[in-house]
Motif scaffolding. Sequence first.
Motif, short mmCIF file in Angstrom:
data_model
loop_
_atom_site.label_atom_id
_atom_site.label_comp_id
_atom_site.label_asym_id
_atom_site.label_seq_id
_atom_site.Cartn_x
_atom_site.Cartn_y
_atom_site.Cartn_z
N LEU A 5 0.85 -1.19 0.00
CA LEU A 5 0.00 0.00 0.00
C LEU A 5 0.89 1.24 0.00
O LEU A 5 1.77 1.37 0.86
CB LEU A 5 -0.89 0.04 1.24
N GLU A 11 -1.90 6.23 6.30
CA GLU A 11 -3.09 6.25 5.44
C GLU A 11 -2.66 5.88 4.02
O GLU A 11 -1.50 6.06 3.64
CB GLU A 11 -3.72 7.65 5.41
N VAL A 12 -3.61 5.37 3.22
CA VAL A 12 -3.33 5.12 1.81
C VAL A 12 -3.11 6.48 1.15
O VAL A 12 -3.96 7.36 1.22
CB VAL A 12 -4.49 4.38 1.12
N LEU A 64 -2.72 -2.23 -3.20
CA LEU A 64 -3.96 -1.56 -2.81
C LEU A 64 -3.66 -0.07 -2.80
O LEU A 64 -2.93 0.42 -1.94
CB LEU A 64 -4.41 -2.03 -1.42
N CYS A 87 -8.79 2.83 -3.07
CA CYS A 87 -8.66 2.59 -1.63
C CYS A 87 -8.36 3.90 -0.90
O CYS A 87 -7.68 4.77 -1.43
CB CYS A 87 -7.53 1.60 -1.36
N SER A 88 -8.85 4.02 0.32
CA SER A 88 -8.55 5.19 1.14
C SER A 88 -8.72 4.83 2.61
O SER A 88 -9.43 3.89 2.94
CB SER A 88 -9.47 6.36 0.78
N GLY A 89 -8.02 5.59 3.45
CA GLY A 89 -8.13 5.38 4.88
C GLY A 89 -6.91 4.72 5.47
O GLY A 89 -5.85 4.64 4.84
N GLU A 93 -6.59 -1.12 8.09
CA GLU A 93 -8.03 -1.33 7.90
C GLU A 93 -8.35 -1.65 6.44
O GLU A 93 -9.19 -2.50 6.15
CB GLU A 93 -8.82 -0.11 8.38
N VAL A 94 -7.68 -0.96 5.51
CA VAL A 94 -7.89 -1.22 4.08
C VAL A 94 -7.44 -2.65 3.75
O VAL A 94 -8.14 -3.39 3.06
CB VAL A 94 -7.15 -0.18 3.20
N TYR A 98 -9.79 -5.70 2.40
CA TYR A 98 -9.48 -6.43 1.17
C TYR A 98 -9.49 -7.93 1.44
O TYR A 98 -10.05 -8.71 0.67
CB TYR A 98 -8.12 -5.99 0.62
N VAL A 103 -13.14 -5.03 -0.78
CA VAL A 103 -12.49 -3.99 -1.58
C VAL A 103 -12.34 -4.49 -3.01
O VAL A 103 -11.82 -5.58 -3.24
CB VAL A 103 -11.09 -3.64 -1.00
#
Length: 118
Positions: A5, A11-12, A64, A87-89, A93-94, A98, A103
Amino acid sequence: MKLALPTRNNEVDNHFGHCEYFTVYEINDAKEIIAEEKVEAPSGCGCKSNIATVLAERGVSVMLAGNMGQGAVNVLNQNKIEVVRGCSGNIKEVAEAYLRGEVVDSSVGCTSHDCGHH
């Protein structure tokens, strides 16, 4: 399996080619995160860097990401890395979403920052 990521402040990062670093999660057969590694991001445009090769050599099979140009998608795919955009956040968690099958790729590319047009 390993997931990568593009990351900024846990964060992404929405701009794949300019992230602080890549977070790589190793996943076991039970779809649990068992290890985390940070991979330094190259400077410059992501699709023109060696990051796809570096990540592929580390065993990454899925990226991601928030958004990226088609050039970056093509380079990652050529290195047998599946790209999931949109993807965001929080990165963990992402990744967990997934792994739960929540996702999917947005199929939306970044055209305003396509490589070669910076």
